[in-house]
Design a protein around this motif. Structure first.
Motif, PDB file in Angstrom:
ATOM      1  N   LEU A 238      17.949  -5.230  11.040  1.00 13.38           N
ATOM      2  CA  LEU A 238      18.299  -5.848  12.321  1.00 13.38           C
ATOM      3  C   LEU A 238      17.463  -5.262  13.460  1.00 13.38           C
ATOM      4  O   LEU A 238      17.016  -5.989  14.363  1.00 13.38           O
ATOM      5  N   LEU A 239      17.251  -3.941  13.421  1.00 17.99           N
ATOM      6  CA  LEU A 239      16.477  -3.292  14.469  1.00 17.99           C
ATOM      7  C   LEU A 239      15.028  -3.760  14.455  1.00 17.99           C
ATOM      8  O   LEU A 239      14.420  -3.988  15.506  1.00 17.99           O
TER       9      LEU A 239
ATOM     10  N   LEU B  60      22.962   1.259   6.215  1.00 19.65           N
ATOM     11  CA  LEU B  60      21.953   1.651   7.190  1.00 19.65           C
ATOM     12  C   LEU B  60      20.665   0.841   7.014  1.00 19.65           C
ATOM     13  O   LEU B  60      19.958   0.573   8.000  1.00 19.65           O
TER      14      LEU B  60
ATOM     15  N   GLN C 123      20.591  -2.251   6.228  1.00 22.32           N
ATOM     16  CA  GLN C 123      20.869  -3.508   6.931  1.00 22.32           C
ATOM     17  C   GLN C 123      20.679  -3.348   8.436  1.00 22.32           C
ATOM     18  O   GLN C 123      20.090  -4.208   9.096  1.00 22.32           O
ATOM     19  N   ARG C 124      21.161  -2.227   8.993  1.00 20.09           N
ATOM     20  CA  ARG C 124      20.984  -1.983  10.416  1.00 20.09           C
ATOM     21  C   ARG C 124      19.498  -1.825  10.758  1.00 20.09           C
ATOM     22  O   ARG C 124      19.048  -2.269  11.819  1.00 20.09           O
TER      23      ARG C 124
ATOM     24  N   GLU D 274      31.915   2.424  12.849  1.00 20.90           N
ATOM     25  CA  GLU D 274      32.592   2.142  14.120  1.00 20.90           C
ATOM     26  C   GLU D 274      33.359   3.347  14.637  1.00 20.90           C
ATOM     27  O   GLU D 274      33.474   3.564  15.840  1.00 20.90           O
TER      28      GLU D 274
ATOM     29  N   ALA E 155      23.547   2.886  15.111  1.00 18.95           N
ATOM     30  CA  ALA E 155      23.900   1.693  14.353  1.00 18.95           C
ATOM     31  C   ALA E 155      24.793   0.760  15.164  1.00 18.95           C
ATOM     32  O   ALA E 155      24.656  -0.475  15.095  1.00 18.95           O
ATOM     33  N   GLN E 156      25.720   1.336  15.938  1.00 22.05           N
ATOM     34  CA  GLN E 156      26.572   0.506  16.800  1.00 22.05           C
ATOM     35  C   GLN E 156      25.753  -0.208  17.862  1.00 22.05           C
ATOM     36  O   GLN E 156      25.986  -1.382  18.176  1.00 22.05           O
TER      37      GLN E 156
ATOM     38  N   ILE F 177      17.264   6.338  11.985  1.00 23.23           N
ATOM     39  CA  ILE F 177      17.847   5.695  10.800  1.00 23.23           C
ATOM     40  C   ILE F 177      17.006   5.980   9.566  1.00 23.23           C
ATOM     41  O   ILE F 177      17.544   6.240   8.483  1.00 23.23           O
TER      42      ILE F 177
ATOM     43  N   ILE G  36      22.636  -1.112  17.666  1.00 26.28           N
ATOM     44  CA  ILE G  36      21.878  -2.187  17.013  1.00 26.28           C
ATOM     45  C   ILE G  36      22.777  -3.380  16.741  1.00 26.28           C
ATOM     46  O   ILE G  36      22.406  -4.537  16.968  1.00 26.28           O
ATOM     47  N   GLU G  37      23.985  -3.103  16.254  1.00 23.46           N
ATOM     48  CA  GLU G  37      24.932  -4.175  15.932  1.00 23.46           C
ATOM     49  C   GLU G  37      25.328  -4.944  17.187  1.00 23.46           C
ATOM     50  O   GLU G  37      25.549  -6.166  17.147  1.00 23.46           O
TER      51      GLU G  37
END
Length: 707
Positions: free
Chosen positions: A354-355, A348, A350-351, A411, A421-422, A442, A424-425
């Motif tokens: 990215l966000l 999380l 890592q997500r 997933e 999270a999905q 998050i 963001i990915e």
């Protein structure tokens, strides 16, 4: 009285209230109260009514110590020591109410006990005791729907009460239980009941009976010792038991125990491999650990059996081996669980990174597609309207749905966190409000996981949280501590009292001497009699005729030996180990002698084993194998019965199952003790308990000896 109450109430900022003297109704999940006027006002201007549909009264002085009871809090399933007043009871228990209270309003809406105290704080009387809270200041504001009003309160504690009630009802409506934590036990500084350091032991009205018990034992010891000295020239008589203890494989027993202790460090090495990622705990690591524990226990039992040790050597080796198995299991499964939590938090984080680097898209602030609902890819189902921030910008309108704390498969996971999270990915464009909301979702989950990794460590000390706890010294400390349940931190004493160590060491050897004299004088002759009957080829019918007399001969000595064995281990030896290791939680037992049911006795006479079974057998059966509470209770009793029967089989070199079935018989006895015939009859329940404890050991021992 009205003037007095006005002095305690700050003026309301809102004038949008009602003129009705009293309102009753229900608070909805959306925070809107559906109210109607009510005119049955009491003498103090207030009305309280029972409404069991909406509010539950909770007894805040009762702990969930019994197996099968569940606590509503998220932090603990069983707290023996950290009992706090639940804010819900501040309303529900005022003036002896049953279950709930209706809101009353006047010129200034409030809930009061007629004294004028504000229910935002506890007043302290001259004797230091807390008085009951007086009143709560609330505000009802009109909405655009007739008969529906927004209920608010300035006091943050009252807001917390309202929020908890709504959240609990949402859980009940969706048939979901609150999230529970693996760390369900509380360790705190405390003394054993009979410890001289415990002030309560000296203030007890039964202190004189405790003194009398030991005076009687000392006099019995002197009487038997003098008789043995006159007849055999030794205080121990013919010393058969002493010869068995020290004439065979003493050094081999010591080496065996050292090897068993050294083999426990496999658990530490295994968890280091899990932490480094060589082994995935959730995908097979726990199976490997169980295989190792089974092999470990089989090796201990096999070695004790084939060495043909005397029963004292065998019992010591097997019981100590079981202790090491339980310690390995608790250490491995707690740290294995935390390894999954740690991996989920890293994922999380890592997500979140990215966000944070994503650029929000520009969108008109009035666009319904960006301000109300975000159609995420992968059919996530996240409703942005439900996750918007509160007006102060500090909290979510509702707490997002979180997944399992150890899940890393975002997933397939069905939760708001996984859906965010999905999104963001996938890199799907989001606006600024959505980005801020996702970030809060998050971060809330990361904070929750961080608290889980810190366990019970004071102040969330980083050096004691996972994975910093995976140190050789930490594992060695746990192996030496007088507990079977692993925690990241335990309460510790500042120093070792060496006079106390000397006292407990002397008491240990003194109790051993008393036990040896009683066994030699009263138990050994009865055992020898049964052995001679079998060696002489006496038929089973004649042995049955001798059975009642053998039971009678061993009633009192076995009861005394049972009490002394308990006192030796749980009062002397465990306190000695606790002092040497500076382990401050000495809650090794409860007042089991006051038991009125067998489940109460099972909880209180051996707290370390009970805590282990509660966490790693009972609760694990429910969470891992999704068993019902009754099925989990049966599994716990079954495992305990199998272990006890295994010990008896090693002791008597045969499998008969007498103790096994007697152990399982406790379950219907527990159910019977809760029936109308015995429920509430304390004296009858305690008499039944003591009769079973008095007759049971002698009856079972005679069965194994005679048959």
């Amino acid at each position: 009285m009205a003037d007095l109450e006005a002095l305690h109430r700050p003026a309301l900022t809102s004038k949008d209230t009602l003129d009705a003297p009293q309102l009753v109704g229900k608070l909805g999940e959306d925070g809107i109260a559906a109210l109607k006027s009510h005119h049955s006002v009491g003498s103090d201007g207030l009305t309280f009514r029972a409404d069991q549909e909406r509010t539950e009264t909770r007894d805040f002085v009762t702990s969930a110590a019994a197996i099968g009871e569940e606590d509503d809090s998220d932090d603990t399933l069983e707290d023996y020591d950290e009992l706090e007043i639940d804010p819900d009871t501040l309303i529900a228990n005022l003036r002896g109410m049953d279950d709930t209270m209706s809101a009353t309003t006047g010129a200034q809406p409030s809930m009061s006990d007629g004294v004028g105290n504000t229910l935002g704080q506890l007043d302290t009387g001259p004797n230091g005791r807390h008085k009951k809270r007086g009143s709560i200041q609330i505000r009802l504001e009109k909405t655009d729907q007739k008969g529906r009003y927004t209920l608010t309160a300035d006091d943050p504690e009252i807001r917390s009460i309202l929020r908890k009630g709504i959240e609990r009802e949402q859980l009940e409506a969706s048939n979901k239980k609150p999230r529970t934590r693996f760390r369900d036990l509380v360790f705190t500084r405390q003394f054993t009941t009979f410890d001289r350091q415990n002030p309560a032991s000296q203030d007890s009205p039964f202190f004189g009976f405790f003194t009398l018990f030991w005076i009687a034992l000392v006099l019995l010891f002197l009487q038997v010792s003098l008789k043995n000295w006159r007849e055999y020239g030794s205080v121990l008589g013919e010393q058969e038991i002493m010869k068995m203890m020290f004439s065979h494989d003493v050094w081999v027993l010591g080496i065996t125990d050292a090897v068993m202790c050294a083999a426990c460090f496999e658990g530490y090495l295994f968890q280091v491999l899990v932490r480094k990622g060589y082994i995935n705990w959730g995908r097979g690591g726990w199976i490997l650990q169980n295989i190792w524990q089974s092999a470990y226990l089989a090796a201990v039992i096999g070695w004790a059996y084939f060495r043909e040790w005397p029963w004292m050597h065998t019992i010591f080796a097997v019981l100590h081996g079981l202790v090491f198995v339980m310690k390995q299991h608790s250490y491995a499964f707690y740290n294995g669980y935390l390894s999954g939590v740690y991996r989920r938090r890293a994922l999380l984080e890592q997500r979140l990174q990215l966000l944070q680097v994503m650029e929000p898209m520009n969108s008109p602030p009035t666009s319904p597609s960006t301000s109300q609902h975000l159609e995420l890819p992968l059919s996530s189902g996240v409703d942005f309207g439900d996750l918007v921030a509160s007006p102060d910008g500090t909290a979510l309108k509702r707490r997002p749905s979180m997944g399992q704390r150890t899940s890393t498969n975002l997933e397939t996971e069905k939760s708001d966190v996984a859906s965010v999270a999905q999104a963001i990915e996938s890199g799907y464009p989001i606006d600024l409000d959505q980005k801020q909301t996702f970030e809060r979702v998050i971060k809330a989950e990361i904070e929750d996981l961080t608290r889980e990794l810190q366990g019970k460590s004071q102040g969330g000390a980083i050096n004691k949280s996972y994975p910093h706890n995976l140190r050789l010294a930490n594992f060695a400390e746990f192996i030496s501590f007088p507990t079977l349940v692993y925690e990241l931190e335990y309460p510790r004493q500042e120093r070792i009292n060496w006079w106390y160590v000397l006292e407990k060491a002397t008491a240990t050897f003194g109790v051993l001497c008393v036990m040896m004299v009683i066994s030699q004088a009263f138990i050994y002759p009865a055992v020898l009699k049964t052995v001679r009957m079998k060696e002489a080829g006496m038929p089973i019918e004649e042995r049955w005729r001798e059975f009642p007399f053998i039971v009678s001969d061993m009633l009192f000595p076995l009861l005394i030996e049972q009490l002394l064995t308990w006192y030796l281990i749980w009062e002397c030896i465990l306190n000695l180990i606790g002092e040497l290791t500076r382990f401050a939680d000495r809650g090794f037992y409860g007042d089991w002698w006051n038991s009125i049911t067998w489940d109460q006795y099972a909880r209180d006479w051996n707290r370390p084993v009970h805590n282990f079974l509660l966490r790693h057998v009972y609760h694990s059966s429910i969470s891992t194998f999704h068993l019902s509470r009754n099925a989990a209770t049966f599994v716990t009793f079954l495992l305990s019965a199998l272990v006890h029967e295994m010990v008896m089989a090693l002791l008597f070199k045969k499998v008969r199952g007498y103790l096994f079935w007697m152990q399982l018989l406790q379950m219907p006895l527990v159910a019977f003790s809760r029936s109308k015939l015995l429920k509430g009859r304390v004296v009858l329940g305690n008499v039944t308990f003591w009769l079973g404890l008095f007759v049971g050991p002698s009856f079972l021992t005679s069965l194994y000896l005679v048959i």
